[in-house]
Design a protein around this motif. Structure first.
Motif, PDB file in Angstrom:
ATOM      1  N   ARG A  31      12.585  38.401  59.863  1.00 26.43           N
ATOM      2  CA  ARG A  31      12.161  37.167  58.678  1.00 26.43           C
ATOM      3  C   ARG A  31      12.645  36.921  57.401  1.00 26.43           C
ATOM      4  NH1 ARG A  31       6.265  37.113  58.525  1.00 26.43           N
ATOM      5  NH2 ARG A  31       7.062  38.689  57.046  1.00 26.43           N
ATOM      6  N   ASP A  32      11.948  38.108  57.368  1.00 27.33           N
ATOM      7  CA  ASP A  32      12.620  37.552  55.625  1.00 27.33           C
ATOM      8  C   ASP A  32      13.453  38.038  55.462  1.00 27.33           C
ATOM      9  OD1 ASP A  32       9.880  38.700  55.343  1.00 27.33           O
ATOM     10  OD2 ASP A  32       9.567  40.425  54.381  1.00 27.33           O
ATOM     11  N   ALA A  33      14.559  38.793  56.116  1.00 24.98           N
ATOM     12  CA  ALA A  33      16.351  38.255  55.542  1.00 24.98           C
ATOM     13  C   ALA A  33      16.547  37.166  55.617  1.00 24.98           C
ATOM     14  CB  ALA A  33      16.814  39.331  56.318  1.00 24.98           C
ATOM     15  N   LEU A  34      15.958  36.155  56.843  1.00 23.07           N
ATOM     16  CA  LEU A  34      16.607  34.751  56.612  1.00 23.07           C
ATOM     17  C   LEU A  34      15.816  34.072  56.156  1.00 23.07           C
ATOM     18  CD1 LEU A  34      18.508  33.400  58.657  1.00 23.07           C
ATOM     19  CD2 LEU A  34      16.658  32.910  60.444  1.00 23.07           C
ATOM     20  N   LEU A  35      14.801  34.816  55.415  1.00 20.94           N
ATOM     21  CA  LEU A  35      14.138  33.700  54.334  1.00 20.94           C
ATOM     22  C   LEU A  35      15.133  33.780  52.917  1.00 20.94           C
ATOM     23  CD1 LEU A  35      10.082  33.934  54.849  1.00 20.94           C
ATOM     24  CD2 LEU A  35      11.310  31.502  55.116  1.00 20.94           C
ATOM     25  N   GLU A  36      15.937  34.601  53.028  1.00 16.53           N
ATOM     26  CA  GLU A  36      16.055  34.950  51.442  1.00 16.53           C
ATOM     27  C   GLU A  36      17.475  34.225  51.885  1.00 16.53           C
ATOM     28  OE1 GLU A  36      15.136  35.949  48.527  1.00 16.53           O
ATOM     29  OE2 GLU A  36      13.826  36.541  49.680  1.00 16.53           O
ATOM     30  N   MET A  37      17.922  33.454  53.021  1.00 17.45           N
ATOM     31  CA  MET A  37      19.685  33.094  53.652  1.00 17.45           C
ATOM     32  C   MET A  37      19.239  31.727  53.367  1.00 17.45           C
ATOM     33  SD  MET A  37      20.974  35.213  56.019  1.00 17.45           S
ATOM     34  CE  MET A  37      21.707  36.746  55.852  1.00 17.45           C
ATOM     35  N   ALA A  38      19.725  30.659  52.479  1.00 17.99           N
ATOM     36  CA  ALA A  38      19.117  29.428  52.109  1.00 17.99           C
ATOM     37  C   ALA A  38      20.072  27.991  52.486  1.00 17.99           C
ATOM     38  CB  ALA A  38      19.187  28.724  50.653  1.00 17.99           C
ATOM     39  N   ASP A  39      21.162  29.107  53.509  1.00 13.13           N
ATOM     40  CA  ASP A  39      21.333  28.589  53.957  1.00 13.13           C
ATOM     41  C   ASP A  39      21.314  28.385  56.033  1.00 13.13           C
ATOM     42  OD1 ASP A  39      22.690  26.753  51.450  1.00 13.13           O
ATOM     43  OD2 ASP A  39      23.972  27.508  51.309  1.00 13.13           O
ATOM     44  N   GLY A  40      20.716  29.187  55.337  1.00  9.97           N
ATOM     45  CA  GLY A  40      21.181  30.142  57.098  1.00  9.97           C
ATOM     46  C   GLY A  40      21.870  31.446  57.220  1.00  9.97           C
ATOM     47  N   GLU A  89      25.003  38.529  59.748  1.00 10.44           N
ATOM     48  CA  GLU A  89      25.001  38.034  58.570  1.00 10.44           C
ATOM     49  C   GLU A  89      23.560  39.281  58.436  1.00 10.44           C
ATOM     50  OE1 GLU A  89      27.182  34.219  56.959  1.00 10.44           O
ATOM     51  OE2 GLU A  89      25.659  33.579  58.227  1.00 10.44           O
ATOM     52  N   VAL A  90      22.578  38.325  59.497  1.00 13.28           N
ATOM     53  CA  VAL A  90      21.102  39.242  59.278  1.00 13.28           C
ATOM     54  C   VAL A  90      21.113  40.499  59.261  1.00 13.28           C
ATOM     55  CG1 VAL A  90      19.568  38.847  60.572  1.00 13.28           C
ATOM     56  CG2 VAL A  90      20.331  37.357  59.850  1.00 13.28           C
ATOM     57  N   ALA A  91      22.438  40.935  60.340  1.00 18.06           N
ATOM     58  CA  ALA A  91      22.250  42.731  60.510  1.00 18.06           C
ATOM     59  C   ALA A  91      22.928  43.240  59.356  1.00 18.06           C
ATOM     60  CB  ALA A  91      23.304  42.605  62.003  1.00 18.06           C
ATOM     61  N   ALA A  92      23.967  42.720  58.936  1.00 20.75           N
ATOM     62  CA  ALA A  92      24.257  43.404  57.754  1.00 20.75           C
ATOM     63  C   ALA A  92      23.205  43.490  56.561  1.00 20.75           C
ATOM     64  CB  ALA A  92      25.371  42.200  56.878  1.00 20.75           C
ATOM     65  N   ALA A  93      22.698  42.599  56.530  1.00 20.37           N
ATOM     66  CA  ALA A  93      21.519  42.661  55.910  1.00 20.37           C
ATOM     67  C   ALA A  93      20.210  43.579  56.186  1.00 20.37           C
ATOM     68  CB  ALA A  93      20.550  40.848  54.782  1.00 20.37           C
ATOM     69  N   THR A  94      20.016  43.757  57.132  1.00 16.38           N
ATOM     70  CA  THR A  94      18.356  44.373  57.631  1.00 16.38           C
ATOM     71  C   THR A  94      19.017  45.701  57.476  1.00 16.38           C
ATOM     72  OG1 THR A  94      19.058  43.685  59.409  1.00 16.38           O
ATOM     73  CG2 THR A  94      17.612  42.146  58.078  1.00 16.38           C
ATOM     74  N   GLY A  95      20.989  45.613  58.212  1.00 13.97           N
ATOM     75  CA  GLY A  95      21.010  47.045  58.825  1.00 13.97           C
ATOM     76  C   GLY A  95      20.829  47.296  59.735  1.00 13.97           C
ATOM     77  N   SER A 112      21.279  46.212  63.728  1.00 17.46           N
ATOM     78  CA  SER A 112      22.722  46.331  65.193  1.00 17.46           C
ATOM     79  C   SER A 112      22.883  44.617  65.264  1.00 17.46           C
ATOM     80  CB  SER A 112      22.769  47.147  66.524  1.00 17.46           C
ATOM     81  OG  SER A 112      21.857  46.029  66.689  1.00 17.46           O
ATOM     82  N   ARG A 113      24.179  44.005  65.795  1.00 18.81           N
ATOM     83  CA  ARG A 113      24.306  42.536  65.160  1.00 18.81           C
ATOM     84  C   ARG A 113      23.385  41.835  66.856  1.00 18.81           C
ATOM     85  NH1 ARG A 113      27.049  38.978  68.901  1.00 18.81           N
ATOM     86  NH2 ARG A 113      27.010  37.602  67.737  1.00 18.81           N
ATOM     87  N   VAL A 114      23.341  42.738  68.064  1.00 21.45           N
ATOM     88  CA  VAL A 114      22.715  42.860  69.037  1.00 21.45           C
ATOM     89  C   VAL A 114      21.271  42.763  68.687  1.00 21.45           C
ATOM     90  CG1 VAL A 114      22.132  44.078  71.467  1.00 21.45           C
ATOM     91  CG2 VAL A 114      24.192  44.056  70.463  1.00 21.45           C
ATOM     92  N   THR A 115      20.904  43.897  67.884  1.00 23.89           N
ATOM     93  CA  THR A 115      19.482  43.877  68.110  1.00 23.89           C
ATOM     94  C   THR A 115      18.701  42.448  66.780  1.00 23.89           C
ATOM     95  OG1 THR A 115      18.803  46.146  67.978  1.00 23.89           O
ATOM     96  CG2 THR A 115      16.971  44.860  66.648  1.00 23.89           C
ATOM     97  N   ALA A 116      19.716  42.165  65.884  1.00 28.40           N
ATOM     98  CA  ALA A 116      19.349  40.947  64.858  1.00 28.40           C
ATOM     99  C   ALA A 116      19.411  39.734  65.993  1.00 28.40           C
ATOM    100  CB  ALA A 116      20.507  40.884  63.489  1.00 28.40           C
ATOM    101  N   ARG A 117      20.745  39.384  66.397  1.00 26.47           N
ATOM    102  CA  ARG A 117      20.524  38.230  67.438  1.00 26.47           C
ATOM    103  C   ARG A 117      19.429  38.062  68.276  1.00 26.47           C
ATOM    104  NH1 ARG A 117      22.133  36.527  72.562  1.00 26.47           N
ATOM    105  NH2 ARG A 117      22.616  34.322  72.242  1.00 26.47           N
ATOM    106  N   ARG A 118      19.236  39.047  68.817  1.00 29.74           N
ATOM    107  CA  ARG A 118      17.650  39.318  69.651  1.00 29.74           C
ATOM    108  C   ARG A 118      16.281  38.863  69.201  1.00 29.74           C
ATOM    109  NH1 ARG A 118      14.342  43.407  72.194  1.00 29.74           N
ATOM    110  NH2 ARG A 118      15.715  44.937  70.974  1.00 29.74           N
ATOM    111  N   TYR A 119      16.181  39.027  67.955  1.00 25.39           N
ATOM    112  CA  TYR A 119      15.221  39.128  67.517  1.00 25.39           C
ATOM    113  C   TYR A 119      15.476  36.993  66.681  1.00 25.39           C
ATOM    114  CZ  TYR A 119      13.240  43.574  67.386  1.00 25.39           C
ATOM    115  OH  TYR A 119      12.202  44.286  67.755  1.00 25.39           O
ATOM    116  N   LEU A 120      16.722  37.017  66.429  1.00 27.54           N
ATOM    117  CA  LEU A 120      16.368  35.612  66.001  1.00 27.54           C
ATOM    118  C   LEU A 120      16.581  34.634  66.918  1.00 27.54           C
ATOM    119  CD1 LEU A 120      19.730  36.437  64.292  1.00 27.54           C
ATOM    120  CD2 LEU A 120      18.117  35.354  62.795  1.00 27.54           C
ATOM    121  N   GLU A 121      16.465  35.064  68.461  1.00 24.33           N
ATOM    122  CA  GLU A 121      16.044  34.170  69.417  1.00 24.33           C
ATOM    123  C   GLU A 121      15.080  34.042  69.946  1.00 24.33           C
ATOM    124  OE1 GLU A 121      18.377  32.245  71.460  1.00 24.33           O
ATOM    125  OE2 GLU A 121      20.018  32.848  70.243  1.00 24.33           O
ATOM    126  N   HIS A 122      14.620  35.000  69.717  1.00 29.55           N
ATOM    127  CA  HIS A 122      13.413  34.917  69.684  1.00 29.55           C
ATOM    128  C   HIS A 122      12.724  34.720  68.528  1.00 29.55           C
ATOM    129  CE1 HIS A 122       8.946  36.808  70.427  1.00 29.55           C
ATOM    130  NE2 HIS A 122       8.690  36.477  69.131  1.00 29.55           N
TER     131      HIS A 122
END
Length: 226
Positions: free
Chosen positions: A167-176, A181-187, A189-199
Motif C-alpha cells: 500500500r505504501d509503495a503504491l501511494l508513492e506512485m502518483a501515476d499508479g 514496478e511495485v515488486a521492484a519498489a518493495t523487494g 516477487s512480482r507474483v506476491t506483489a500482484r496478489r496483494y494488489l489484486e487483494h
C-alpha cells in the motif's frame, strides 16, 4: 481510445431493466445499445446490433434464457453473456457454466456486486486485445480476472505487514504502478506483489486498468483510490 463494450439488456420487468441500464451508465467502458423483454426479441437484437455483451434474465415469458444461449452458440455467435437472474438452483448454474456464461449474478444484488462483476468482465475482455499467442501464465491471469477477490479479513495468505508495504509503495506512485514496478519498489516477487494488489483492488481500495505502452504486451496498472 478503446471503444466501449456494447451491452444489450434482456429483462421482462421494465423497472428492473431501467435499473440495470442505470447501473451500466455509471460504469466506465460500457454503453447500453438496447433493452428487450423476450427471447425472440433478444435473438433478433443480437443478429441486428451485434452487441459485445448480453445481460440476460433467465426467466423470460416466452423461453428460458439458457435455451437462448444454446441457440446463439448453435448459430455461431460468440457474444458474451452474463446471467442476471433470480434462478440459482444447482442445475441452472451448472448449465450456465457449461454454456460459457462468463458471470452469474443472483437477484437481488447491490450496485457494488454488479460493478464488481462488470469490472472483472471488462478486464477479462481487455486482456485478449493483445493478439499474440498466450502463455499458461497469461491464460491463468486472464481467467483469474473473472474470480472475485476475497475480503481482506477472510483471505488466506494475506499478511497485514506485507499489505502495508505494498500500500505504501503504491501511494508513492502518483501515476499508479504495475505489479513489476511495485515488486521492484518493495523487494517482493512480482507474483506476491500482484496478489496483494489484486487483494486491494478487490477490497475497493485500488483501481485496476489495462496499461498499453509501446509495442509490448499490455499489463495491469493499479492506482490508489484517493
Amino acid at each position: 481510445m478503446t471503444a466501449p463494450i456494447r451491452v444489450l439488456i434482456v429483462e421482462d420487468e421494465p423497472l428492473t431493466a431501467e435499473a440495470h441500464a442505470a447501473y451500466v451508465a455509471r460504469l466506465d467502458g460500457f454503453a447500453v445499445i438496447g433493452s428487450v423483454d423476450t427471447g425472440r426479441a433478444m435473438l433478433a437484437a443480437v443478429a441486428a446490433e451485434r452487441p459485445d455483451l448480453v445481460l440476460l434474465d433467465l426467466n423470460l415469458p416466452d423461453v428460458h434464457g439458457l435455451q437462448l444461449v444454446r441457440a446463439l452458440r448453435s448459430a455461431g455467435s460468440a457474444v458474451d453473456v452474463i446471467a442476471v437472474t433470480a434462478a440459482h438452483d444447482v442445475r441452472a448454474v451448472r448449465n450456465a457454466i457449461a454454456l460459457g456464461i462468463v458471470q452469474y449474478l443472483v437477484k437481488p444484488f447491490s450496485y457494488r456486486a454488479f460493478a464488481d462483476r462488470m469490472t472483472s468482465y471488462r478486464e477479462f475482455r481487455r486482456g485478449f486485445e493483445d493478439h499474440r499467442a498466450l502463455t499458461q501464465a497469461d491464460i491463468d491471469e486472464r481467467l483469474g480476472t473473472l474470480r472475485p477477490v476475497a475480503p481482506a479479513e477472510h483471505e488466506k495468505g494475506i499478511a497485514r505487514e506485507t499489505l502495508e508495504v505494498v500500500r505504501d509503495a503504491l501511494l508513492e506512485m502518483a501515476d499508479g504502478g504495475s505489479a513489476s514496478e511495485v515488486a521492484a519498489a518493495t523487494g517482493l516477487s512480482r507474483v506476491t506483489a500482484r496478489r496483494y494488489l489484486e487483494h486491494l483492488a478487490g477490497a475497493g481500495q485500488v483501481d485496476k486498468d489495462v496499461r498499453h505502452r509501446g509495442h509490448g504486451r499490455p499489463e495491469y496498472e493499479y492506482r490508489w483510490l484517493r
